[in-house]
Enzyme design. Sequence first.
Site, PDB file in Angstrom:
ATOM      1  N   GLY A  94      90.075  64.309-155.046  1.00 48.76           N
ATOM      2  CA  GLY A  94      90.411  65.143-156.202  1.00 48.76           C
ATOM      3  C   GLY A  94      89.129  65.841-156.609  1.00 48.76           C
ATOM      4  O   GLY A  94      88.097  65.669-155.964  1.00 48.76           O
ATOM      5  N   GLY A  96      86.035  65.865-157.805  1.00 44.09           N
ATOM      6  CA  GLY A  96      85.089  64.817-158.181  1.00 44.09           C
ATOM      7  C   GLY A  96      83.775  65.362-158.706  1.00 44.09           C
ATOM      8  O   GLY A  96      82.971  64.619-159.269  1.00 44.09           O
ATOM      9  N   ARG A  97      83.525  66.645-158.475  1.00 46.71           N
ATOM     10  CA  ARG A  97      82.289  67.241-159.018  1.00 46.71           C
ATOM     11  C   ARG A  97      82.519  68.679-159.436  1.00 46.71           C
ATOM     12  O   ARG A  97      81.575  69.467-159.517  1.00 46.71           O
ATOM     13  CB  ARG A  97      81.145  67.144-158.014  1.00 46.71           C
ATOM     14  N   LYS A 117      81.346  73.740-159.032  1.00 46.62           N
ATOM     15  CA  LYS A 117      80.866  72.704-158.111  1.00 46.62           C
ATOM     16  C   LYS A 117      79.571  72.175-158.721  1.00 46.62           C
ATOM     17  O   LYS A 117      78.651  72.958-158.983  1.00 46.62           O
ATOM     18  CB  LYS A 117      80.601  73.344-156.742  1.00 46.62           C
ATOM     19  N   ASP A 129      77.834  61.296-158.131  1.00 48.11           N
ATOM     20  CA  ASP A 129      77.191  61.677-159.394  1.00 48.11           C
ATOM     21  C   ASP A 129      77.783  62.946-160.007  1.00 48.11           C
ATOM     22  O   ASP A 129      77.377  63.365-161.090  1.00 48.11           O
ATOM     23  CB  ASP A 129      75.677  61.828-159.196  1.00 48.11           C
ATOM     24  N   GLY A 130      78.710  63.598-159.292  1.00 45.23           N
ATOM     25  CA  GLY A 130      79.333  64.800-159.837  1.00 45.23           C
ATOM     26  C   GLY A 130      78.431  66.025-159.779  1.00 45.23           C
ATOM     27  O   GLY A 130      78.737  67.054-160.380  1.00 45.23           O
ATOM     28  N   ARG A 183      82.455  79.379-158.681  1.00 48.18           N
ATOM     29  CA  ARG A 183      83.019  80.216-157.626  1.00 48.18           C
ATOM     30  C   ARG A 183      84.258  80.937-158.114  1.00 48.18           C
ATOM     31  O   ARG A 183      84.953  80.477-159.010  1.00 48.18           O
ATOM     32  CB  ARG A 183      83.332  79.390-156.375  1.00 48.18           C
ATOM     33  N   ASP A 262      91.924  69.062-147.697  1.00 46.85           N
ATOM     34  CA  ASP A 262      91.594  69.386-149.100  1.00 46.85           C
ATOM     35  C   ASP A 262      90.672  70.599-149.186  1.00 46.85           C
ATOM     36  O   ASP A 262      90.416  71.098-150.285  1.00 46.85           O
ATOM     37  CB  ASP A 262      90.943  68.181-149.805  1.00 46.85           C
ATOM     38  N   ASP A 272      84.607  76.478-149.946  1.00 47.40           N
ATOM     39  CA  ASP A 272      83.911  75.192-149.937  1.00 47.40           C
ATOM     40  C   ASP A 272      82.953  75.063-148.753  1.00 47.40           C
ATOM     41  O   ASP A 272      83.285  74.509-147.713  1.00 47.40           O
ATOM     42  CB  ASP A 272      84.914  74.024-149.953  1.00 47.40           C
TER      43      ASP A 272
HETATM   44  P1  AMP Z   1      83.877  67.995-150.048  1.00 43.77           P
HETATM   45  O1  AMP Z   1      83.439  67.310-148.811  1.00 43.77           O
HETATM   46  O2  AMP Z   1      82.771  68.727-150.777  1.00 43.77           O
HETATM   47  O3  AMP Z   1      85.067  68.849-149.852  1.00 43.77           O
HETATM   48  O4  AMP Z   1      84.287  66.819-151.066  1.00 43.77           O
HETATM   49  C1  AMP Z   1      85.231  65.831-150.768  1.00 43.77           C
HETATM   50  C2  AMP Z   1      85.493  64.987-152.001  1.00 43.77           C
HETATM   51  O5  AMP Z   1      84.305  64.322-152.408  1.00 43.77           O
HETATM   52  C3  AMP Z   1      85.966  65.770-153.207  1.00 43.77           C
HETATM   53  O6  AMP Z   1      86.877  64.977-153.903  1.00 43.77           O
HETATM   54  C4  AMP Z   1      84.692  65.959-153.981  1.00 43.77           C
HETATM   55  O7  AMP Z   1      84.948  66.202-155.337  1.00 43.77           O
HETATM   56  C5  AMP Z   1      84.001  64.645-153.755  1.00 43.77           C
HETATM   57  N1  AMP Z   1      82.531  64.727-153.914  1.00 43.77           N
HETATM   58  C6  AMP Z   1      81.643  65.282-153.077  1.00 43.77           C
HETATM   59  N2  AMP Z   1      80.381  65.160-153.548  1.00 43.77           N
HETATM   60  C7  AMP Z   1      80.479  64.512-154.732  1.00 43.77           C
HETATM   61  C8  AMP Z   1      79.538  64.080-155.730  1.00 43.77           C
HETATM   62  N3  AMP Z   1      78.228  64.306-155.604  1.00 43.77           N
HETATM   63  N4  AMP Z   1      80.029  63.445-156.810  1.00 43.77           N
HETATM   64  C9  AMP Z   1      81.324  63.199-156.964  1.00 43.77           C
HETATM   65  N5  AMP Z   1      82.263  63.586-156.089  1.00 43.77           N
HETATM   66  C10 AMP Z   1      81.850  64.223-154.971  1.00 43.77           C
HETATM   67 MG    MG Z   2      86.028  70.162-150.810  1.00 44.97          MG
END
Ligand code: AMP
Ligand code: MG
Length: 480
Positions: A94, A96-97, A117, A129-130, A183, A262, A272
Amino acid sequence: MGGRAESLDMKHPAPIHPQLGEGFFDTVAPASFPKLTLRYRNDRWAARMGLDGLDDVAWLAHFGRFEPLPGNLPAPLALRYHGHQFRVYNPNIGDGRGFLFAQLHSDGGRILDLGTKGSGQTPYSRTGDGRLTLKGGVREVLATTMLEALGVDTSKTFSLVETGEQLARNDEPSPTRSSVLTRLSHSHIRIGTFQRLAFEQDDARIATLVDHVLKHYMPDVSRDGDIAVRAAALLAETTARVARTGAQWMAAGFVHGVLNTDNINITGESFDYGPYRFLPHYEPAFTAAYFDHSGLYAYGRQPGTLMWNLQRLAECLRLVADEAVLLPVLQTFPQHFETALVKALFARLNLAHREHEADLDTVGAIFQFMHDSKIPFEQFFFDWQGGAASLARASQSPAAEFYARDDFADLREVLATYAAAVSQRLAHPYFADAEPCTLLIDEIETLWSAIDERDDWQPLYDKLAAITRAGQAFGNIEEA
Ligand code: AMP
Ligand code: MG
């Protein structure tokens, strides 16, 4: 008084996401950052959104502190989704950041999201850490600008603000600097958004989401018929658009790197950008992400991966439609991809189309030559702009020795029979440059080093200007 959002001709707020109702998102609060330093604002796209009149102070209020835009979402929404990550289903993801900050009509009438982001933790952060590293933010600014210049249907980077924190990461020397990116994207509804609803066997919300997407993102598609018909119509449109984007990546020499479900937008828009790479030369096995050990998302596997992802979307739609109506729709992917590949490659080379089969053969011959010769990917497109119109230019190229070889003779003859699609294009000064504009990994690392070691941002800004100029030469970015 100019400068603040209240005083602007704010174009058409369109906060439509809340209409989906409960179950699609969670209201969240942005992180409070110790320091905000504006590093990049996309004035070209800000103008198209009616936001170019914001002064830097107001910009930071909205894209650093995320104070709501007038008439828009009163609070940010973390969007709910699941996804297949490297083919493994993950129900614990979901936003997450990031979050959805605002939705607006652009000057072209499309609804665009301002999504973030690195804006802080949410219920979906798990152990994360978001946050977004500054280097990650810089890389995404570069990717979106380059892809736009090369004619790829991509999200745009709207804003990058440095946020004054120290982050720990395994894949960057740590501690490393932090940023928050905003974005502009034609929806943030992903294949994974449907997957989450299917996981919960929530066919009512799948139907709600199908109709929402058709209404707001596919206005030219008929919404007549029962839900099965409407779901198939959505699948047909998403299949065509995703195939087109995949074809554009292939013609751009782009390897996205993380083609999880996703990360696939239902509108087909590419977005992304993490460990992406542009190809140094044509190589199907070229893999972008250091953690992609099996090469699952290698350059040449991207079309197949997109098809695999669309199959996952079709599975979700099985809750509201029979396989018999969905399967034939999925099977249109190869045809859409092939048509779009010819179109994208011809657009990159500025060649006038002829008969499809002949053009397809030309595309095959071009990739074969690029594969065999391993000439620099961008060089070929630079040298053969407009086909016959570039015969003399190509003979002056650093790659001229490859063009003089026997194995190029047939293709040379073919290229010499093509006319330019847009005849004035070669007159752009870009095509008189010594070399094409590229965005290879070493260049990105050099741009980052200047920032990292000397806080020198000028090389990055110069590069963005150079990419934009190339995009203008290609006719993909309007002249200022
Ligand atoms: P991504 O690989 O960037 O598409 O991210 C996959 C999932 O990991 C998504 O749910 C993101 O929100 C979560 N995510 C990636 N990096 C972080 C972070 N530093 N803190 C929290 N959630 C993260
Ligand atoms: Mg992503």
